[in-house]
Design a protein around this motif. Structure first.
Motif, mmCIF file in Angstrom:
data_model
loop_
_atom_site.group_PDB
_atom_site.id
_atom_site.type_symbol
_atom_site.label_atom_id
_atom_site.label_comp_id
_atom_site.label_asym_id
_atom_site.label_seq_id
_atom_site.Cartn_x
_atom_site.Cartn_y
_atom_site.Cartn_z
ATOM 1 N N TYR A 31 -66.057 13.849 33.478
ATOM 2 C CA TYR A 31 -65.081 13.050 34.216
ATOM 3 C C TYR A 31 -64.728 11.788 33.426
ATOM 4 C CZ TYR A 31 -63.043 10.237 37.971
ATOM 5 O OH TYR A 31 -62.197 9.476 38.733
ATOM 6 N N LEU A 45 -56.825 2.479 39.884
ATOM 7 C CA LEU A 45 -56.924 3.744 39.175
ATOM 8 C C LEU A 45 -55.535 4.208 38.724
ATOM 9 C CD1 LEU A 45 -58.780 6.144 38.356
ATOM 10 C CD2 LEU A 45 -58.272 7.124 40.606
ATOM 11 N N SER B 30 -68.496 8.712 49.761
ATOM 12 C CA SER B 30 -69.429 7.962 48.929
ATOM 13 C C SER B 30 -68.902 6.549 48.761
ATOM 14 C CB SER B 30 -69.587 8.624 47.556
ATOM 15 O OG SER B 30 -68.358 8.647 46.854
ATOM 16 N N HIS B 32 -69.477 3.224 46.149
ATOM 17 C CA HIS B 32 -70.028 2.816 44.864
ATOM 18 C C HIS B 32 -69.953 1.304 44.761
ATOM 19 C CE1 HIS B 32 -69.095 7.009 43.055
ATOM 20 N NE2 HIS B 32 -68.715 7.036 44.306
ATOM 21 N N ILE B 47 -74.872 3.823 44.253
ATOM 22 C CA ILE B 47 -74.017 4.769 44.967
ATOM 23 C C ILE B 47 -74.707 5.136 46.265
ATOM 24 C CG2 ILE B 47 -73.015 7.083 44.990
ATOM 25 C CD1 ILE B 47 -72.876 6.967 41.965
ATOM 26 N N ASN B 92 -63.649 10.373 46.673
ATOM 27 C CA ASN B 92 -63.269 11.518 47.492
ATOM 28 C C ASN B 92 -64.470 12.461 47.608
ATOM 29 O OD1 ASN B 92 -63.406 12.780 45.014
ATOM 30 N ND2 ASN B 92 -61.188 12.979 44.775
ATOM 31 N N ALA B 94 -65.370 14.993 46.026
ATOM 32 C CA ALA B 94 -66.000 15.371 44.752
ATOM 33 C C ALA B 94 -66.617 14.174 44.045
ATOM 34 C CB ALA B 94 -64.957 16.023 43.843
ATOM 35 N N GLY B 95 -66.474 12.983 44.640
ATOM 36 C CA GLY B 95 -67.019 11.807 43.964
ATOM 37 C C GLY B 95 -66.154 11.341 42.817
ATOM 38 N N THR B 96 -64.937 11.839 42.739
ATOM 39 C CA THR B 96 -64.015 11.422 41.697
ATOM 40 C C THR B 96 -62.936 10.544 42.323
ATOM 41 O OG1 THR B 96 -62.713 13.422 42.032
ATOM 42 C CG2 THR B 96 -64.449 13.510 40.373
ATOM 43 N N ALA B 97 -61.906 10.246 41.558
ATOM 44 C CA ALA B 97 -60.798 9.413 42.037
ATOM 45 C C ALA B 97 -61.336 8.183 42.754
ATOM 46 C CB ALA B 97 -59.876 10.215 42.962
ATOM 47 N N LEU B 98 -62.176 7.427 42.065
ATOM 48 C CA LEU B 98 -62.823 6.265 42.657
ATOM 49 C C LEU B 98 -61.817 5.135 42.814
ATOM 50 C CD1 LEU B 98 -65.618 5.337 43.531
ATOM 51 C CD2 LEU B 98 -66.008 4.538 41.212
ATOM 52 N N ILE B 99 -61.630 4.688 44.076
ATOM 53 C CA ILE B 99 -60.680 3.620 44.392
ATOM 54 C C ILE B 99 -61.476 2.366 44.743
ATOM 55 C CG2 ILE B 99 -58.757 2.901 45.852
ATOM 56 C CD1 ILE B 99 -58.140 5.338 44.132
ATOM 57 N N PHE B 100 -61.193 1.281 44.033
ATOM 58 C CA PHE B 100 -61.943 0.042 44.204
ATOM 59 C C PHE B 100 -61.225 -0.944 45.111
ATOM 60 C CE2 PHE B 100 -65.552 0.390 41.456
ATOM 61 C CZ PHE B 100 -65.180 1.275 40.456
#
Lengths: 114, 110
Positions: A31, A45, B30, B32, B47, B92, B94-100
């Motif tokens: 990733y 992002l 999740s 983070h 996390i 999301n 899958a733990g991706t597309a992390l929005i801060f």
């Protein structure tokens, strides 16, 4: 270990110029992602990739292109730079696409567009 | 949509405690937490996953309330080294597309 390497560290562009920000990681992470950081806005992002050949848009993708031809590299392209793209850009990677993992950030690229 | 962090800024003296909150209008899978010092890259702290699993530094304490869609980071007996900007991110499924979120600036003085 080098970790996540971003080049260049600093860049000044003129409006309308094109530019590629490089990001490479040597940890075999699936990733990878790109963020921009502006004062008071946090980290936003731009694009992300869950593996070679797979990319997706984030919150603020307009004006940026990405590709992921190898696991190691994830370049970010500005096709026609605009002053609104002046920012600090961070690349990050994490081991797996399947579950939440710590993101490893590069040191950033500070980009100014005149 | 960005998660909302509160407070925006905290000023502490060494040894004092602080709580930083993170809330989302969307379901959380999740949360983070990262800390960033001025001019440096963000650094991973913790996390928290739906179901109660946590990954991170032993000295960092945090909670995750799935029903309220909130997380809190607890900084106890603060040290000068705790100064920086703290960001929460929501992932999301899958733990991706992390929005801060926009961050909380913590200043610790002696």
């Amino acid at each position: 270990n080098a970790g996540v390497t971003q080049t260049p560290k600093f860049q000044v562009l003129k409006t309308g110029q094109s530019m590629t920000l490089q990001c490479a990681q040597d940890m075999n992470h699936e990733y990878m992602s790109w963020y921009r950081q502006d004062p008071g806005m946090g980290l936003r992002l731009i694009h992300y990739s869950v593996g070679a050949g797979i990319t997706d848009q984030g919150e603020v993708p307009n004006g940026y292109n990405v590709s992921r031809s190898t696991t190691e590299d994830f370049p970010l392209r500005l096709l026609s730079a605009a002053p609104s793209q002046t920012s600090v850009y961070f690349c990050a990677s994490s081991p797996s696409r399947e579950s939440a993992q710590p993101q490893h950030f590069g040191d950033g690229t500070r980009l100014s567009i005149l | 949509q960005q998660p909302v962090q509160s407070p925006q800024a905290v000023i502490l003296r060494e040894g004092e405690d602080a709580v930083i909150n993170c809330s989302s209008s969307k379901a959380l899978y999740s949360v983070h937490w990262y800390r960033q010092k001025h001019g440096e890259a963000p650094v991973f702290l913790m996390i928290l996953l739906k179901g109660g699993e946590q990954k991170g530094h032993e000295k960092i304490s945090a909670s995750f309330n799935e029903k309220k869609q909130q997380s809190s980071l607890y900084l106890t007996a603060s040290q000068l080294s705790y100064s920086g900007t703290y960001f929460c991110g929501t992932g999301n499924k899958a733990g991706t597309a992390l929005i801060f979120g926009k961050g909380t600036t913590l200043s610790v003085s002696s």
